[in-house]
Write a protein that holds these residues in place. Sequence first.
Motif, PDB file in Angstrom:
ATOM      1  N   PRO A  40       0.803  -1.221   0.000  1.00  0.00           N
ATOM      2  CA  PRO A  40       0.000   0.000   0.000  1.00  0.00           C
ATOM      3  C   PRO A  40       0.838   1.274   0.000  1.00  0.00           C
ATOM      4  CG  PRO A  40      -0.036  -1.003   2.169  1.00  0.00           C
ATOM      5  CD  PRO A  40       0.635  -1.980   1.234  1.00  0.00           C
ATOM      6  N   PHE A  41       2.080   1.201   0.440  1.00  0.00           N
ATOM      7  CA  PHE A  41       2.922   2.399   0.498  1.00  0.00           C
ATOM      8  C   PHE A  41       3.406   2.832  -0.879  1.00  0.00           C
ATOM      9  CE2 PHE A  41       3.078   0.471   4.677  1.00  0.00           C
ATOM     10  CZ  PHE A  41       2.694   1.550   5.457  1.00  0.00           C
ATOM     11  N   GLU A  42       3.317   1.942  -1.853  1.00  0.00           N
ATOM     12  CA  GLU A  42       3.717   2.290  -3.215  1.00  0.00           C
ATOM     13  C   GLU A  42       2.765   3.300  -3.849  1.00  0.00           C
ATOM     14  OE1 GLU A  42       3.976  -1.426  -5.264  1.00  0.00           O
ATOM     15  OE2 GLU A  42       5.754  -2.048  -4.147  1.00  0.00           O
ATOM     16  N   ARG A  43       1.567   3.408  -3.308  1.00  0.00           N
ATOM     17  CA  ARG A  43       0.570   4.337  -3.858  1.00  0.00           C
ATOM     18  C   ARG A  43       0.689   5.752  -3.298  1.00  0.00           C
ATOM     19  NH1 ARG A  43      -2.929  -0.115  -2.519  1.00  0.00           N
ATOM     20  NH2 ARG A  43      -3.575   1.111  -0.754  1.00  0.00           N
ATOM     21  N   LEU A  44       1.584   5.971  -2.322  1.00  0.00           N
ATOM     22  CA  LEU A  44       1.694   7.277  -1.683  1.00  0.00           C
ATOM     23  C   LEU A  44       2.632   8.194  -2.456  1.00  0.00           C
ATOM     24  CD1 LEU A  44       1.984   6.222   2.069  1.00  0.00           C
ATOM     25  CD2 LEU A  44      -0.084   6.786   0.773  1.00  0.00           C
ATOM     26  N   ALA A  98       2.512  -0.371   8.724  1.00  0.00           N
ATOM     27  CA  ALA A  98       3.910  -0.167   8.341  1.00  0.00           C
ATOM     28  C   ALA A  98       4.752  -1.404   8.713  1.00  0.00           C
ATOM     29  CB  ALA A  98       4.463   1.084   9.008  1.00  0.00           C
ATOM     30  N   ARG A  99       4.539  -1.926   9.895  1.00  0.00           N
ATOM     31  CA  ARG A  99       5.277  -3.135  10.309  1.00  0.00           C
ATOM     32  C   ARG A  99       4.939  -4.320   9.418  1.00  0.00           C
ATOM     33  NH1 ARG A  99       3.548  -1.947  15.854  1.00  0.00           N
ATOM     34  NH2 ARG A  99       5.117  -0.586  16.713  1.00  0.00           N
ATOM     35  N   ALA A 100       3.657  -4.482   9.127  1.00  0.00           N
ATOM     36  CA  ALA A 100       3.206  -5.623   8.336  1.00  0.00           C
ATOM     37  C   ALA A 100       3.789  -5.598   6.925  1.00  0.00           C
ATOM     38  CB  ALA A 100       1.677  -5.636   8.261  1.00  0.00           C
ATOM     39  N   ASN A 101       4.087  -4.403   6.434  1.00  0.00           N
ATOM     40  CA  ASN A 101       4.603  -4.277   5.072  1.00  0.00           C
ATOM     41  C   ASN A 101       6.100  -3.995   5.039  1.00  0.00           C
ATOM     42  OD1 ASN A 101       2.223  -4.361   3.065  1.00  0.00           O
ATOM     43  ND2 ASN A 101       1.472  -3.204   4.825  1.00  0.00           N
ATOM     44  N   GLY A 102       6.763  -4.081   6.197  1.00  0.00           N
ATOM     45  CA  GLY A 102       8.207  -3.875   6.246  1.00  0.00           C
ATOM     46  C   GLY A 102       8.648  -2.476   5.914  1.00  0.00           C
ATOM     47  N   TYR A 103       7.802  -1.501   6.208  1.00  0.00           N
ATOM     48  CA  TYR A 103       8.155  -0.106   5.908  1.00  0.00           C
ATOM     49  C   TYR A 103       9.270   0.342   6.840  1.00  0.00           C
ATOM     50  CZ  TYR A 103       7.789   4.787   4.684  1.00  0.00           C
ATOM     51  OH  TYR A 103       8.079   6.042   4.233  1.00  0.00           O
TER      52      TYR A 103
END
Length: 106
Positions: A40-44, A98-103
């Motif tokens: 999901p962070f790729e969309r930011l 963030a933790r779940a996606n390794g951010y």
Amino acid sequence: EEVVHALKTVLNGNTYIGLETELRMLERNGDRNAERGTNPFERLSSRELGVLDGLLAGVGVTEIAERLGLSVSTVATYKARLFDKLGIVNLMELQATARANGYPGA
């Protein structure tokens, strides 16, 4: 041990989330992300990522605005957008996602 961990976490300026709560949040966010099929962070946008980094570091909206040279209302708008894009409603969910996606910085 859990109480000591909680105290250390809070004394270091971080938010403590109980293990059971964190697991439920990770499971829920993991299910959402699996449905979407992407990180999901790729969309930011880059500005949203800047606000995200500040929030994960425990910095408030006013200080983030000062650091980025933006108005407080602009930062609040970026915060609302990134919460919407990530499908979250609060900072605890932000940390868990963030933790779940390794951010980095989570």
